[in-house]
Design a protein around this motif. Structure first.
Motif, PDB file in Angstrom:
ATOM      1  N   CYS A 246      71.743  88.814  39.037  1.00 56.34           N
ATOM      2  CA  CYS A 246      72.860  88.772  39.880  1.00 56.34           C
ATOM      3  C   CYS A 246      72.499  89.721  41.146  1.00 56.34           C
ATOM      4  N   THR A 247      72.759  89.438  42.260  1.00 52.84           N
ATOM      5  CA  THR A 247      72.486  90.103  43.604  1.00 52.84           C
ATOM      6  C   THR A 247      73.863  90.371  44.276  1.00 52.84           C
ATOM      7  N   ASP A 248      74.925  90.064  43.601  1.00 58.07           N
ATOM      8  CA  ASP A 248      76.317  90.238  44.116  1.00 58.07           C
ATOM      9  C   ASP A 248      76.491  89.836  45.426  1.00 58.07           C
TER      10      ASP A 248
ATOM     11  N   GLY B 176      69.608  96.688  50.238  1.00 52.37           N
ATOM     12  CA  GLY B 176      70.572  96.820  49.159  1.00 52.37           C
ATOM     13  C   GLY B 176      71.405  95.522  49.203  1.00 52.37           C
ATOM     14  N   TYR B 177      72.345  95.416  48.397  1.00 47.17           N
ATOM     15  CA  TYR B 177      73.038  94.252  48.255  1.00 47.17           C
ATOM     16  C   TYR B 177      74.362  94.346  48.697  1.00 47.17           C
ATOM     17  N   ALA B 178      74.990  93.408  49.164  1.00 45.54           N
ATOM     18  CA  ALA B 178      76.435  93.364  49.443  1.00 45.54           C
ATOM     19  C   ALA B 178      77.111  92.324  49.556  1.00 45.54           C
TER      20      ALA B 178
ATOM     21  N   GLY C 228      72.331  85.478  56.589  1.00 46.28           N
ATOM     22  CA  GLY C 228      72.001  85.975  55.076  1.00 46.28           C
ATOM     23  C   GLY C 228      70.830  85.850  54.509  1.00 46.28           C
ATOM     24  N   ILE C 229      70.489  86.301  53.431  1.00 45.60           N
ATOM     25  CA  ILE C 229      69.295  86.304  52.875  1.00 45.60           C
ATOM     26  C   ILE C 229      69.151  85.226  51.798  1.00 45.60           C
ATOM     27  N   PRO C 230      68.195  84.858  51.428  1.00 40.11           N
ATOM     28  CA  PRO C 230      68.093  83.446  50.499  1.00 40.11           C
ATOM     29  C   PRO C 230      69.042  83.391  49.536  1.00 40.11           C
ATOM     30  N   CYS C 231      69.131  84.499  48.623  1.00 41.19           N
ATOM     31  CA  CYS C 231      70.044  84.142  47.417  1.00 41.19           C
ATOM     32  C   CYS C 231      71.462  83.966  47.740  1.00 41.19           C
ATOM     33  N   GLN C 232      71.817  84.643  48.955  1.00 38.98           N
ATOM     34  CA  GLN C 232      73.152  84.660  49.728  1.00 38.98           C
ATOM     35  C   GLN C 232      73.351  82.963  50.265  1.00 38.98           C
TER      36      GLN C 232
ATOM     37  N   SER D 205      62.412  89.821  50.519  1.00 41.64           N
ATOM     38  CA  SER D 205      61.542  89.978  49.384  1.00 41.64           C
ATOM     39  C   SER D 205      61.651  91.443  49.031  1.00 41.64           C
ATOM     40  N   ASP D 206      61.515  91.995  48.164  1.00 43.33           N
ATOM     41  CA  ASP D 206      61.397  93.289  47.466  1.00 43.33           C
ATOM     42  C   ASP D 206      62.593  94.115  48.046  1.00 43.33           C
ATOM     43  N   ASN D 207      63.726  93.500  48.054  1.00 40.69           N
ATOM     44  CA  ASN D 207      64.928  94.323  48.068  1.00 40.69           C
ATOM     45  C   ASN D 207      65.274  95.052  46.853  1.00 40.69           C
TER      46      ASN D 207
ATOM     47  N   THR E 155      64.764  93.114  38.627  1.00 41.80           N
ATOM     48  CA  THR E 155      64.286  91.624  38.159  1.00 41.80           C
ATOM     49  C   THR E 155      64.840  90.450  38.912  1.00 41.80           C
ATOM     50  N   THR E 156      65.872  90.411  39.579  1.00 40.69           N
ATOM     51  CA  THR E 156      66.342  89.438  40.705  1.00 40.69           C
ATOM     52  C   THR E 156      65.294  89.256  41.786  1.00 40.69           C
ATOM     53  N   CYS E 157      64.845  90.702  42.275  1.00 42.22           N
ATOM     54  CA  CYS E 157      64.015  90.384  43.505  1.00 42.22           C
ATOM     55  C   CYS E 157      62.529  90.455  43.130  1.00 42.22           C
TER      56      CYS E 157
ATOM     57  N   THR F 188      61.825  88.164  41.062  1.00 38.87           N
ATOM     58  CA  THR F 188      61.690  86.546  40.311  1.00 38.87           C
ATOM     59  C   THR F 188      62.315  85.488  41.149  1.00 38.87           C
ATOM     60  N   CYS F 189      62.984  85.916  42.372  1.00 40.12           N
ATOM     61  CA  CYS F 189      63.565  85.153  43.374  1.00 40.12           C
ATOM     62  C   CYS F 189      62.709  84.153  43.771  1.00 40.12           C
ATOM     63  N   VAL F 190      63.289  82.786  43.934  1.00 36.85           N
ATOM     64  CA  VAL F 190      62.411  81.678  44.123  1.00 36.85           C
ATOM     65  C   VAL F 190      62.173  81.169  45.564  1.00 36.85           C
TER      66      VAL F 190
HETATM   67  S1  SF4 Z   1      64.228  89.355  47.217  1.00 31.71           S
HETATM   68 FE1  SF4 Z   1      65.278  87.410  46.585  1.00 31.71          FE
HETATM   69  S2  SF4 Z   1      66.729  88.147  45.185  1.00 31.71           S
HETATM   70 FE2  SF4 Z   1      66.082  89.860  45.994  1.00 31.71          FE
HETATM   71  S3  SF4 Z   1      67.694  90.199  47.591  1.00 31.71           S
HETATM   72 FE3  SF4 Z   1      66.242  89.077  48.706  1.00 31.71          FE
HETATM   73  S4  SF4 Z   1      66.733  86.966  48.409  1.00 31.71           S
HETATM   74 FE4  SF4 Z   1      68.149  88.128  46.953  1.00 31.71          FE
END
Ligand code: SF4
Ligand SMILES: Cc1cc2nc3c(=O)[nH]c(=O)nc-3n(C[C@H](O)[C@H](O)[C@H](O)COP(=O)(O)OP(=O)(O)OC[C@H]3O[C@@H](n4cnc5c(N)ncnc54)[C@H](O)[C@@H]3O)c2cc1C
Ligand code: SF4
Length: 404
Positions: free
Chosen positions: A18-20, A137-139, A160-164, A188-190, A250-252, A254-256
């Motif tokens: 989860c990246t919140d 970071g995540y928010a 936003g970033i991709p997971c958002q 990447s690499d957050n 792990t999220t960052c 392994t995100c796709v």
């Molecule tokens: S690297 Fe992927 S999972 Fe991590 S914050 Fe960025 S988009 Fe989201």
């Protein structure tokens, strides 16, 4: 001018990967089941719904997703405080100026820590300047959707970033907005803002004086300081092998989705060779670009070099690291030579972007195999397997959903 208000949110119950992104803080947190990129993402269906067709499985779309047009680009003049030239925030600012949207959902810096992202609803074009720049970071960006709707906003833009953006698109049809413009950046690499501070402290004795950091496409990290000075550090000289194993969550690892495949327009720098990199994905993205007229310079992106050797070396190192083995450290004299050589002989432009996307695909598979093997079958889409196949990474029978 005061900074845009940033609402406070309650802390949700912890979840697995989860990246919140904010969905778990919405009225119905169970929406995560439908929205989350880390469960069973379906990119072809989402692309068909948003862009009118899924990405092609050959050519550059296999790397970058549905593409109507791709450019090397720069906003003239570059904006103060922007991460690159400020195209991302300028697109949103223009939408507010023209009345195409009533609100923009994005991140501003936290009052107490400039590196920490804070979600904010921005309704005045002049306030977009507060959002410029990258934070680590995540928010919970998407937790702003319900307050924005409750405030009466019906036409909005989301940066936003991709997971958002994956989660936003999964829920979009049920949110009650008339129009959502989606401006995405690659990512990447957050890592957590706390981890980022410890990284900064390894790069300089005065981390509090750093105003800017970027991993540039010429294989250097650029740091800028409060006194106006700049420092470039070759990637190979970064203290990466000294970082704790869990530095990148792990999220960052392994995100796709590196390139924000579901945005209307992706604004990055990877293929920009010192400028920015735009991927216009659909008519709404084209409309945003056209709205800036000659404020933007556009050129076809260049491409040089061959990526296979760099990607192969990276995959081998990742295999060792994901297997728990220590990375072999390069002697520092050799690191110096490699740091000088890579910007000169390594892949550049679009070839660099293809290399990074393939590296990230390989990372996803190798790290999931070690840390969350049961998730591979549903979480890894076909486009990731296709990108990793040339490097000897193919799905085992229990790692792939059977096709009907
Ligand atoms: S690297 Fe992927 S999972 Fe991590 S914050 Fe960025 S988009 Fe989201
Ligand atoms: C963690 C992270 C990793 C990235 N990795 C890459 C990469 O590998 N390759 C690449 O091409 N681009 C990457 N980007 C995007 C890149 O840093 C620039 O944001 C992008 O090139 C746009 O530059 P700009 O000058 O147009 O942005 P600006 O006009 O300065 O606007 C930047 C926008 O990003 C938003 N933002 C800043 N930090 C965050 C955050 N933590 N979470 C969500 N939104 C945020 C801001 O609110 C603002 O709206 C990454 C961004 C982030 C946040
Ligand atoms: S949808 Fe968002 S909040 Fe929910 S589990 Fe996924 S990343 Fe976390």
């Amino acid at each position: 001018m005061t900074k845009p208000a940033s609402p406070q949110f309650a802390t949700p119950a912890p979840r697995g990967l989860c990246t919140d992104c904010g969905v778990s803080r919405m009225a119905d947190p169970s929406a995560c089941g439908k929205a989350c990129q880390f469960i069973k993402p379906d990119y072809p269906a989402a692309e068909a719904a948003i862009h009118g067709r899924p990405a092609q499985s050959d050519g550059d779309e296999q790397f970058f997703g549905v593409t109507q047009a791709m450019y090397r680009a720069a906003l003239i003049p570059a904006r103060d405080g922007a991460q690159w030239t400020g195209l991302t925030t300028r697109f949103a600012e223009r939408l507010l100026e023209t009345g195409a949207v009533d609100a923009v959902l994005t991140m501003v810096p936290d009052d107490a820590d400039k590196w920490r992202p804070r979600p904010a609803i921005i309704t005045k074009a002049a306030d977009m300047k507060h959002a410029r720049g990258m934070r680590m970071g995540y928010a919970p960006l998407l937790a702003l959707l319900e307050p924005a709707h409750a405030a009466g906003h019906r036409k909005i833009a989301v940066i936003g970033i991709p997971c958002q953006i994956y989660a936003l698109r999964a829920l979009e049809a049920d949110l009650g907005f008339e129009r959502i413009y989606v401006i995405g950046t690659p990512c990447s690499d957050n890592t957590t803002t706390e981890n980022f501070h410890s990284f900064l402290a390894r790069l300089t004795d005065a981390p509090e004086t750093v105003t800017y950091l970027e991993f540039r496409a010429d294989y250097h990290v650029e740091l800028r300081f409060t006194d106006g000075t700049q420092r470039l550090i070759p990637f190979l000289k970064l203290p990466l092998s000294d970082l704790p194993a869990d530095f990148f969550p792990t999220t960052c690892r392994t995100c796709v989705d590196y390139t924000n495949r579901l945005a209307d327009i992706t604004v990055g720098y990877m293929a920009g060779e010192g400028d920015q990199w735009l991927i216009v994905r659909n008519d709404r993205g084209a409309e945003m670009l056209a709205s800036l007229g000659d404020e933007v310079t556009l050129a076809p992106p260049g491409s040089r070099g061959k990526r296979a050797g760099s990607v192969k070396g990276f995959v081998e190192n990742t295999r060792l690291a994901a297997g728990g083995l220590p990375l072999r450290r390069m002697p520092s004299w050799l690191r110096g030579i490699m740091g000088w050589l890579m910007p000169r002989i390594g892949p550049r432009g679009v070839e660099f972007a293809r290399a990074r996307v393939e590296m990230k695909a390989a990372e996803t598979i190798l790290h999931l195999r070690r840390e969350e093997p049961a998730k591979i079958k549903n979480m890894v889409p076909k486009h990731i397997w296709n990108l990793a196949r040339p490097y000897g990474l193919t799905p085992e029978p229990d790692e792939q959903v059977k096709e009907d």
